[in-house]
Enzyme design. Structure first.
Site, PDB file in Angstrom:
ATOM      1  N   ALA A 195      34.018   3.544  87.277  1.00 13.09           N
ATOM      2  CA  ALA A 195      35.548   3.589  86.838  1.00 13.09           C
ATOM      3  C   ALA A 195      35.936   2.652  85.542  1.00 13.09           C
ATOM      4  O   ALA A 195      35.495   1.993  85.748  1.00 13.09           O
ATOM      5  CB  ALA A 195      36.213   2.774  88.417  1.00 13.09           C
ATOM      6  N   SER A 228      32.380  -0.776  88.819  1.00  5.93           N
ATOM      7  CA  SER A 228      33.422  -1.378  87.491  1.00  5.93           C
ATOM      8  C   SER A 228      32.706  -1.565  86.815  1.00  5.93           C
ATOM      9  O   SER A 228      31.712  -1.689  86.790  1.00  5.93           O
ATOM     10  CB  SER A 228      34.390  -1.814  88.208  1.00  5.93           C
ATOM     11  OG  SER A 228      33.929  -3.548  87.968  1.00  5.93           O
ATOM     12  N   ASP A 229      33.959  -0.174  85.678  1.00  5.62           N
ATOM     13  CA  ASP A 229      33.083  -0.705  83.740  1.00  5.62           C
ATOM     14  C   ASP A 229      32.919  -2.880  83.972  1.00  5.62           C
ATOM     15  O   ASP A 229      33.761  -3.548  84.597  1.00  5.62           O
ATOM     16  CB  ASP A 229      33.978  -0.080  82.647  1.00  5.62           C
ATOM     17  CG  ASP A 229      33.842  -0.069  81.786  1.00  5.62           C
ATOM     18  OD1 ASP A 229      32.348  -1.002  81.792  1.00  5.62           O
ATOM     19  OD2 ASP A 229      33.266   0.761  80.498  1.00  5.62           O
ATOM     20  N   TRP A 230      32.939  -3.106  83.289  1.00  2.00           N
ATOM     21  CA  TRP A 230      32.231  -4.550  83.484  1.00  2.00           C
ATOM     22  C   TRP A 230      33.626  -5.231  83.062  1.00  2.00           C
ATOM     23  O   TRP A 230      34.680  -4.651  81.461  1.00  2.00           O
ATOM     24  CB  TRP A 230      30.776  -4.817  81.810  1.00  2.00           C
ATOM     25  CG  TRP A 230      29.863  -4.334  82.833  1.00  2.00           C
ATOM     26  CD1 TRP A 230      29.004  -5.580  82.385  1.00  2.00           C
ATOM     27  CD2 TRP A 230      29.348  -3.338  83.587  1.00  2.00           C
ATOM     28  NE1 TRP A 230      27.909  -5.622  83.158  1.00  2.00           N
ATOM     29  CE2 TRP A 230      28.029  -4.473  83.831  1.00  2.00           C
ATOM     30  CE3 TRP A 230      29.267  -2.451  84.212  1.00  2.00           C
ATOM     31  CZ2 TRP A 230      26.959  -4.177  84.180  1.00  2.00           C
ATOM     32  CZ3 TRP A 230      28.690  -1.988  85.067  1.00  2.00           C
ATOM     33  CH2 TRP A 230      27.666  -2.617  84.983  1.00  2.00           C
ATOM     34  N   GLY A 231      34.177  -6.143  83.735  1.00  2.00           N
ATOM     35  CA  GLY A 231      35.270  -6.787  83.341  1.00  2.00           C
ATOM     36  C   GLY A 231      36.881  -5.834  83.770  1.00  2.00           C
ATOM     37  O   GLY A 231      38.153  -5.824  83.177  1.00  2.00           O
TER      38      GLY A 231
END
Length: 748
Positions: A195, A228-231
């Site tokens: 995402a 998730s994408d990182w963060g």
């Protein structure tokens, strides 16, 4: 409590809420948490779109790996099978380094050529993107490594990428930005979907239940892990409820505690926690199972280094070739000019960057090793690609003046293309434009080689040079692959996967990219890339799909056979020359425009074929009915319009060769009628319209209501009103009850 099979699938175990919640965030920057007491191992992930991009444990660098062409360069091959071979090679190196998941491929469309991460993406066209990404995912997962497709969805810019809202119509979202993801999820079954950071129409993708659950899982049947994408997670509880299973990277337990607290205070159903934990545990089981030795001897694999050269060679696109200056005449005196010829760029910046096992090497040396004539070199401009140096310029002019052919190597500087920011413009540095113009003024023949991750502006010299070649960012094999094309050892089989505009202002998204105030309004709708350029018939430097060959080929005998599932299209490719050719047959459709605006042509299939000298071969392209459908906003679904559609076999979106008309019997889509539907929509319905007139005629013997509904001028003036607004006027016979009776009797 939740039940799980262990990593061996041999028994069932129970997880507490705390244990289940612990699986929903990372253990560190690249790994999931393990629950070894329950047989759930950790899963290690790594970037790797153009080669293994795994960080060293201390983050002092990256693990050495084979550097393949970037996705933008590979896309120019139009060859899913080659992409699959490259992906398999990357997966083998990832597995050897201890990774079970490759965070690739990137599948976002190139909405604007300014996208800073465009070199990581395939194309401006969803079908070409889908076919190449399917090849990549199958190649990776065929080696027992999971693929994670990204960035879902509408992550089309780097500017404000962490929070910007992509404000996009449902039709554009479905036909363009979701389309490739749908194909890959349905056909290649990736283990994970990532995402993206951004919002879509005001909602963070990581918190969008419609996107993560309604479309991805319920409509498309995705059964893997959404990470998730990182963060990227803004609200962990909302994201979990929407369908985001795994948050990366580690939050040191903070988000796990938020999830547990939400369950305990009753704001989150524990079922969401256990549902996502099951998916993460299944991913771990899948990863562990895939690495088990089978007992079968390993199949022989091609050398990764050799494959990198082959892929680089196939990525080369010959954009212009006046007077047959290429391939180089066997004894021609050649001047190679440009600092990038000595040290070419071969990849973009950011998380996908690879520490190459082998350097790219010098283009000068690669050409010199293959060319029988003399090869001289002059840098022409400073090593940074930006700085003008009068002494170097004068030297280059002198060398070019005495050569038979001058090859000027130019390109976007390393700082221009990277994750984290968008390109400022499409211009080459002025020092490079100056050297091209100066060389073209004195050389007998001038060839320009462009090394870049995307289109550059060529208007300053495009028509004054003899040949133009694009390598893309072609990895460690760029110099050897390019040399084989320049000297004629291979045919340039690359074709552009995106339009090269004359000017940035010509691009469809120019007025709205990258947006402002936290919003990027996708005002061009479905008219992205060639769809927009071709719709207005604006001038372009080089159209989508363009690329020249050294051979002389032609298309003949376009034949179409229809079946229940779609159409099979055959095109014969004839090679009339004495050189082997690699041709890409592109199949577009021209659709009727009765119900909605359409692009003049849209790609519906393609086939890359090799044709021996003096021979012919047949390219077969299968077109499913779905490929001809459009998204109907009002009906909220896909529909195939009836009428004459034309299949066009072409060499680019603007170079039609053969045409074949088909008469399509489409879908009989009928809009549901309500009080909010307009008078025109009611009157236009084939059964409800006449029934409405009959009902009001009976209800109003004076004929006033019937006259209002049948008078052309009256309908012209009030036809756009929702019919319910007319039904509250006591001066006519229309009532909400009458409307309900008409609907009940004629629409069930």
């Amino acid at each position: 409590m939740s039940a799980f099979g262990d990593a061996q699938g041999a028994q069932s175990v129970e997880l507490t809420l705390t244990e289940a919640a612990s699986l929903l965030s990372g253990a560190d920057m690249a790994s999931t948490k393990a629950l070894t007491e329950h047989g759930i191992p950790s899963v290690r992930m790594t970037d790797g779109s153009n080669g293994l991009a795994m960080n060293l444990p201390d983050f002092s660098g990256k693990v050495p790996a084979t550097c393949f062409p970037t996705s933008s360069a590979l896309a120019a091959t139009w060859d899913p099978a080659l992409v699959s071979r490259v992906a398999a090679a990357i997966a083998r190196e990832a597995a050897a380094a201890g990774a079970q998941v490759l965070l690739s491929p990137g599948m976002n469309l190139k909405r604007s050529p300014l996208g800073g991460r465009n070199f990581e993406y395939y194309s401006e066209d969803p079908l070409l993107t889908a076919e190449l990404a399917v090849g990549f995912v199958k190649g990776v997962q065929g080696e027992g490594v999971g693929a994670c497709v990204k960035h879902y969805v509408a992550n089309n810019q780097e500017t404000d990428r962490m929070r910007v809202s992509a404000d996009v119509s449902e039709r554009a979202l479905r036909e363009l930005y979701l389309r490739a993801f749908e194909e890959v999820v349905s056909r290649a079954k990736p283990w994970l979907v990532m995402a993206s950071y951004n919002k879509v129409n005001g909602t963070y993708v990581s918190e969008d239940e419609r996107l993560l659950t309604g479309i991805l899982r319920d409509e498309w049947g995705f059964d893997g892990v959404v990470v998730s994408d990182w963060g990227a997670v803004d609200d962990r509880v909302r994201a979990l409820r929407a369908g985001l299973d795994l948050e990366m990277p580690s939050t040191s337990g903070a988000s796990d505690a938020q999830v547990i607290a939400a369950v305990e205070d009753g704001t989150l159903d524990a079922a969401f926690v256990h549902r996502s934990a099951r998916r993460v545990a299944e991913l771990a089981r899948r990863a562990a199972d895939s690495r088990r030795p089978t007992g079968d001897p390993p199949a022989p694999v091609e050398s990764a280094a050799d494959l990198a050269i082959t892929a680089a060679e196939r990525s080369v696109v010959l954009l212009r070739n006046e007077h047959g200056v290429l391939p180089l005449a066997p004894r021609a005196g050649v001047a190679v000019i440009g600092a990038y010829a000595s040290a070419p760029r071969f990849q973009g910046g950011g998380s996908a960057g690879v520490q190459p096992k082998q350097p790219a090497g010098s283009i000068v040396d690669a050409v010199g090793a293959r060319h029988a004539g003399t090869v001289e070199y002059a840098p022409g401009y400073a090593a940074d690609g930006l700085t003008r140096d009068p002494a170097l310029l004068d030297q280059a002019i002198s060398v070019a003046a005495t050569a038979d052919v001058a090859i000027v190597v130019v390109g976007s500087p390393e700082s221009a293309e990277s994750e984290g920011y968008d390109r400022a413009d499409l211009d080459l540095p002025e020092a490079q434009n100056e050297i091209v113009a100066a060389v073209a003024a004195v050389a007998r023949s001038t060839v320009v080689v462009i090394v870049s991750g995307g289109p550059v502006r060529t208007e300053a010299w495009r028509t004054s040079v003899d040949a133009i070649v694009s390598t893309g960012l072609a990895g460690q094999g760029v110099s050897l692959g390019l040399a084989s094309i320049l000297v004629g050892d291979a045919d340039p089989g690359g074709r552009l996967a995106e339009t090269w505009p004359c000017e940035l202002a010509d691009t469809p998204s120019f007025l709205s990219f990258p947006g402002e105030g936290g919003h990027s309004v996708y005002g061009e709708g479905i008219f992205v890339g060639y769809r927009g350029h071709d719709r207005i018939n604006g001038a372009v430097a080089f159209p989508f799909g363009h690329g020249l060959s050294f051979a002389e080929t032609r298309f003949e005998d376009l034949a179409v056979v229809e079946s229940a599932s779609g159409w099979s299209v055959d095109v014969t490719v004839v090679n009339d020359s004495e050189r082997a050719a690699r041709e890409v047959v592109q199949l577009y459709v021209e659709a009727p425009e009765l119900a909605a605006r359409r692009a003049p042509r849209a790609l519906v299939g393609f086939a890359a074929v090799a044709v021996a000298p003096g021979q012919k071969t047949q390219a077969r392209i299968r077109v499913p009915r779905r490929a001809l459908k459009r998204w109907d906003e009002a009906a909220a679904g896909w529909t195939l319009d009836s009428g004459i559609h034309t299949f066009v076999a072409a060499r680019s979106s603007r170079d039609a060769v053969l045409r074949h008309e088909i008469d399509v019997v489409g879908d009989d889509i009928r809009m549901p009628l309500t009080a909010a539907s307009t008078l025109v929509e009611w009157l236009g319905h084939p059964s409800v319209g006449p029934a409405l007139i009959a009902a009001v005629t009976e209800a109003d013997p004076t004929g006033r209501t019937t006259g209002m509904l049948t008078n052309p001028m009256a309908v012209l003036m009030i036809g756009g009103l929702p019919i319910g607004r007319l039904a509250v006027d006591a001066a006519n016979a229309l009532t909400l009850d009458l409307l309900d009776r008409v609907l009940d009797s004629h629409m069930g």
